[in-house]
Design a protein around this motif. Structure first.
Motif, short mmCIF file in Angstrom:
data_model
loop_
_atom_site.label_atom_id
_atom_site.label_comp_id
_atom_site.label_asym_id
_atom_site.label_seq_id
_atom_site.Cartn_x
_atom_site.Cartn_y
_atom_site.Cartn_z
N ASP A 118 -1.72 103.18 15.60
CA ASP A 118 -1.38 103.90 14.37
C ASP A 118 0.13 103.90 14.17
N GLU A 119 0.58 103.20 13.14
CA GLU A 119 2.01 103.12 12.84
C GLU A 119 2.37 103.91 11.58
N SER A 120 1.52 104.89 11.24
CA SER A 120 1.74 105.66 10.01
C SER A 120 3.07 106.39 10.03
N GLU A 121 3.39 107.04 11.17
CA GLU A 121 4.62 107.81 11.26
C GLU A 121 5.84 106.90 11.13
N GLN A 122 5.81 105.76 11.84
CA GLN A 122 6.93 104.83 11.75
C GLN A 122 7.09 104.31 10.32
N HIS A 123 5.94 104.07 9.66
CA HIS A 123 5.99 103.56 8.28
C HIS A 123 6.58 104.61 7.35
#
Length: 358
Positions: A118-123
């Motif tokens: 899950d790369e949502s936070e980085q995005h």
């Protein structure tokens, strides 16, 4: 002794794929060469609702990039990656890694392991940085372009025009002041964010702090004929926190009440121990003006960087669009809360809740 060790080893539970897959923290799926699901963990089920053993991948996900990555991994025997956009997951971004394995040397892989990160936070962080740089650049470019334009005019057509000199220099000074305020707020916001994970340990007597803020804003209040009152004027209430940072919070809130309030009106600052949840030991400070109020659609976005209800009015009175963002960041670090209530035509109230020092 050797017999005991052997018996113990024999009693151990044998290795199994379900145990291994379940132990992986990221969402994980195991496929056979026909792209049929062999195993998966609970984390994967939270992403793919139709996930089940024995079900082909095409019946689990219709994401063309994921299906192509699985096909390519089996064909080449090399890892492939795919971006996933979960249905209904607004703002979510996942990266799936497909790793083929099994089979004898030189033979095609017999299975593939899909792990999803899950790369949502980085995005979101990247989007915020991009928006922040774009907004900051725009805010600085406007006054800078104005100053450059006046310089060119003073060097050219208005070189010998004394009246124009005085008028243009005054405007240039105002624009330079605007850039200075913006840069100061950007630096302050950066310093606050750097200390986001450091919990404050000091104590602040709120009545003293608030009265100091009111004295600092007295000239601005007098200019608009606004009366600021602190109730009670003296109090024993202590809050946890750093004095300088909390001074900045209440300076921003009360200054906004003065700038955006009704000329000749009043600003009331009240403090009390929170009665909603005594066990949490909070103190509440409210800043209320009797100005024009804020329309409901603007309230959720007030603490966004560079967000303004009225851009032209904000710039005219010297606003940078960062004051409430700074206040929110400081209060978050102090385990505090900021909320706002407003009625159009009647005024606005900002509520600050802080941990009580005890």
């Amino acid at each position: 002794m050797a017999d005991a060790v052997a018996n113990s080893a024999a009693a151990e539970k044998p290795f199994s794929w379900p145990d291994l897959v379940a132990a992986i923290p990221d969402p994980t799926i195991v496929l056979d060469r026909a792209s049929v699901v062999l195993n998966y963990n609970a984390a994967a089920l939270s992403i793919f609702e139709r996930l089940a053993k024995g079900r082909p991948l095409e019946h689990v996900s219709r994401d063309p990039e994921l299906i192509a990555a699985v096909t390519g991994a089996f064909e080449t025997g090399e890892k492939r990656k795919a971006k996933l956009l979960p249905r209904g997951g607004v703002g979510q971004r996942f990266i799936a890694t497909v790793a083929p394995f099994g089979g004898d040397a030189g033979q095609p892989a017999v299975a593939a392991l899909i792990t999803i990160h899950d790369e949502s936070e980085q995005h979101r962080a990247l989007e915020m940085r991009t928006d922040f740089v774009a907004n900051a650049s725009h805010e600085l470019r406007t006054p800078l372009a104005s100053v450059r334009g006046f310089i060119e005019t003073l060097q050219g057509p208005a070189r010998h025009d004394e009246v124009a000199h005085d008028r243009f220099l005054k405007i240039m000074a105002e624009q330079a002041e605007r850039m200075t305020r913006l840069i100061d707020d950007l630096l302050l916001l950066s310093r606050v964010e750097e200390k986001a994970n450091l919990n404050p340990t000091g104590q602040v007597r709120l009545s003293e702090l608030l009265n100091e803020v009111v004295r600092a804003l007295a000239p601005a209040a007098e200019e608009r004929q606004i009366t600021i009152t602190v109730e009670p004027e003296t109090s024993s209430l202590l809050a946890k926190g750093e004095r300088d940072e909390l001074f900045q919070v209440f300076h921003n809130l009360i200054e906004n009440a003065v700038k955006y309030g009704r000329p000749g009106g009043s600003v009331k600052v009240r403090m009390k121990e929170s009665e909603l949840d005594v066990s949490r030991k909070r103190v509440t400070i409210t800043v209320t003006d009797d100005g024009p109020g804020i329309a409901p659609e603007h309230l959720p976005r007030l603490t966004e960087r560079f967000y303004r209800v009225s851009t032209e009015h904000s710039r005219r009175i010297g606003g940078t669009g960062l004051g409430l963002a700074i206040a929110k960041h400081i209060l978050t670090r102090h385990q505090g809360e900021l909320s706002v209530e407003s009625i159009v035509g009647r005024g606005t109230t900002f509520n600050v809740a802080l941990p009580k020092f005890s």
